[in-house]
Scaffold this motif. Structure first.
Motif, mmCIF file in Angstrom:
data_model
loop_
_atom_site.group_PDB
_atom_site.id
_atom_site.type_symbol
_atom_site.label_atom_id
_atom_site.label_comp_id
_atom_site.label_asym_id
_atom_site.label_seq_id
_atom_site.Cartn_x
_atom_site.Cartn_y
_atom_site.Cartn_z
ATOM 1 N N THR A 1 -22.892 6.641 -20.653
ATOM 2 C CA THR A 1 -23.778 6.048 -21.586
ATOM 3 C C THR A 1 -23.557 4.555 -22.095
ATOM 4 O O THR A 1 -24.487 3.472 -22.874
ATOM 5 N N LEU A 2 -22.228 3.878 -21.942
ATOM 6 C CA LEU A 2 -22.139 2.950 -22.424
ATOM 7 C C LEU A 2 -22.882 2.016 -21.246
ATOM 8 O O LEU A 2 -23.118 1.375 -21.598
ATOM 9 N N LEU A 3 -22.286 2.405 -20.628
ATOM 10 C CA LEU A 3 -22.914 1.479 -19.037
ATOM 11 C C LEU A 3 -24.447 1.484 -18.827
ATOM 12 O O LEU A 3 -25.468 -0.128 -19.101
ATOM 13 N N GLY A 4 -25.191 2.161 -19.546
ATOM 14 C CA GLY A 4 -26.542 2.398 -20.141
ATOM 15 C C GLY A 4 -27.209 1.443 -21.196
ATOM 16 O O GLY A 4 -28.048 0.389 -21.175
ATOM 17 N N GLN A 5 -25.864 1.042 -22.512
ATOM 18 C CA GLN A 5 -26.274 0.738 -23.093
ATOM 19 C C GLN A 5 -25.915 -0.620 -23.190
ATOM 20 O O GLN A 5 -26.910 -2.137 -24.046
ATOM 21 N N LEU A 6 -24.978 -0.729 -22.447
ATOM 22 C CA LEU A 6 -24.448 -2.484 -21.763
ATOM 23 C C LEU A 6 -25.567 -3.160 -21.392
ATOM 24 O O LEU A 6 -25.857 -3.969 -21.386
ATOM 25 N N ASN A 7 -26.501 -2.237 -19.931
ATOM 26 C CA ASN A 7 -27.849 -2.889 -19.321
ATOM 27 C C ASN A 7 -28.058 -3.361 -20.212
ATOM 28 O O ASN A 7 -29.267 -4.336 -20.698
ATOM 29 N N TYR A 8 -28.887 -2.475 -21.466
ATOM 30 C CA TYR A 8 -29.902 -2.709 -22.163
ATOM 31 C C TYR A 8 -29.163 -3.671 -23.103
ATOM 32 O O TYR A 8 -30.391 -4.561 -23.182
ATOM 33 N N ARG B 1 -21.200 -7.876 -17.432
ATOM 34 C CA ARG B 1 -22.424 -6.838 -16.602
ATOM 35 C C ARG B 1 -22.546 -6.775 -15.382
ATOM 36 O O ARG B 1 -23.287 -5.815 -15.224
ATOM 37 N N ASN B 2 -22.490 -8.119 -14.685
ATOM 38 C CA ASN B 2 -22.562 -8.021 -13.483
ATOM 39 C C ASN B 2 -21.591 -6.803 -12.759
ATOM 40 O O ASN B 2 -22.438 -6.834 -11.518
ATOM 41 N N LYS B 3 -20.228 -6.717 -12.919
ATOM 42 C CA LYS B 3 -19.208 -6.410 -12.128
ATOM 43 C C LYS B 3 -19.633 -4.342 -12.255
ATOM 44 O O LYS B 3 -20.254 -4.194 -11.269
ATOM 45 N N TYR B 4 -20.718 -4.841 -13.416
ATOM 46 C CA TYR B 4 -21.169 -3.017 -13.538
ATOM 47 C C TYR B 4 -22.655 -2.454 -12.833
ATOM 48 O O TYR B 4 -22.822 -1.571 -12.371
ATOM 49 N N GLY C 1 -14.280 14.649 -13.889
ATOM 50 C CA GLY C 1 -15.296 13.341 -13.872
ATOM 51 C C GLY C 1 -14.386 12.822 -14.835
ATOM 52 O O GLY C 1 -15.243 12.061 -15.811
ATOM 53 N N GLU C 2 -12.970 12.899 -15.190
ATOM 54 C CA GLU C 2 -12.430 11.873 -16.447
ATOM 55 C C GLU C 2 -11.586 10.763 -15.635
ATOM 56 O O GLU C 2 -11.834 10.008 -16.675
ATOM 57 N N ASN C 3 -11.628 10.848 -14.486
ATOM 58 C CA ASN C 3 -10.912 9.319 -14.196
ATOM 59 C C ASN C 3 -12.448 8.930 -13.508
ATOM 60 O O ASN C 3 -12.636 8.792 -12.268
ATOM 61 N N VAL C 4 -12.169 7.864 -14.105
ATOM 62 C CA VAL C 4 -13.451 7.019 -13.432
ATOM 63 C C VAL C 4 -13.320 5.659 -13.214
ATOM 64 O O VAL C 4 -12.445 4.740 -13.849
ATOM 65 N N SER C 5 -13.642 5.125 -12.199
ATOM 66 C CA SER C 5 -13.314 3.860 -11.007
ATOM 67 C C SER C 5 -14.778 3.139 -10.946
ATOM 68 O O SER C 5 -15.621 3.873 -10.474
ATOM 69 N N THR C 6 -14.279 2.061 -10.382
ATOM 70 C CA THR C 6 -15.623 1.403 -10.470
ATOM 71 C C THR C 6 -14.435 0.539 -8.508
ATOM 72 O O THR C 6 -13.541 0.335 -8.083
ATOM 73 N N LEU C 7 -16.080 0.402 -7.748
ATOM 74 C CA LEU C 7 -15.697 -0.158 -5.983
ATOM 75 C C LEU C 7 -16.634 -1.332 -5.751
ATOM 76 O O LEU C 7 -18.232 -0.646 -5.777
ATOM 77 N N LEU C 8 -15.808 -2.895 -6.338
ATOM 78 C CA LEU C 8 -16.982 -3.669 -6.126
ATOM 79 C C LEU C 8 -17.217 -3.805 -4.787
ATOM 80 O O LEU C 8 -16.433 -3.886 -3.624
ATOM 81 N N MET C 9 -18.860 -3.828 -4.621
ATOM 82 C CA MET C 9 -19.122 -4.218 -3.377
ATOM 83 C C MET C 9 -19.336 -5.478 -3.236
ATOM 84 O O MET C 9 -20.559 -6.631 -3.651
#
Length: 164
Positions: free
Chosen positions: A13-20, A92-95, A106-114
């Motif tokens: 939800t936060l990532l969608g809100q950030l993008n919006y 914003r670009n990172k995400y 589903g509790e531990n969320v991470s990003t893998l930078l491409m």
């Protein structure tokens, strides 16, 4: 994982809100283009849509603001909002340019930078960052700063009589 956990939903939800919030705020650059270039909204929209990156759109607005025909107060106000906006662009670009990883709970969320980093005789890629509570606060703060920037762009457009 069969159903989304509260944390999983919160992050998405936060990532969608950030993008919006980013996209909505970026679209307001049309009003700044129209006012600074002294063109109608249709022309400003065509210019905006012709430029295919946020950086190009902001560069245009900043360059128009820096012209000699732009009043100093307008220049200062416009450059202030574009600089604040672009200070949020990195997050914003990172995400928008990563892969998301969730553990089986589903509790531990991470990003893998491409992105590939070429350092000396080695390549680095796939940097992993956790989306922990501090990062959730960082995303929330960015959203709030973009909302404030959005309001400030509207105020600038109204204050200086830019096309609405």
């Amino acid at each position: 994982m069969n159903e989304a956990t509260p944390r999983f939903r919160k992050v998405l939800t936060l990532l969608g809100q950030l993008n919006y919030t980013w996209t909505n705020t970026e679209s307001l650059l049309i009003h700044l283009i129209a006012g600074l270039a002294r063109v109608d909204m249709e022309t400003a929209t065509i210019i905006f849509l012709t430029l295919n990156t946020s950086r190009a759109r902001v560069d245009l607005v900043e360059r128009l603001a820096k012209t000699s025909r732009t009043d100093e107060a307008v220049r200062r106000d416009v450059l202030g909002v574009t600089r604040r906006m672009m200070s949020e662009a990195k997050l914003r670009n990172k995400y928008n340019h990563c892969i998301y990883s969730f553990d089986d709970t589903g509790e531990n969320v991470s990003t893998l930078l491409m992105r590939i980093s070429d350092s000396g005789d080695r390549l680095k890629y796939g940097k992993v960052d956790a989306i922990d509570d501090a990062e959730i606060d960082n995303i929330t703060g960015s959203i709030n700063r973009l909302i404030e920037t959005n309001r400030d762009i509207w105020a600038i457009a109204k204050r200086y009589g830019f096309p609405l």
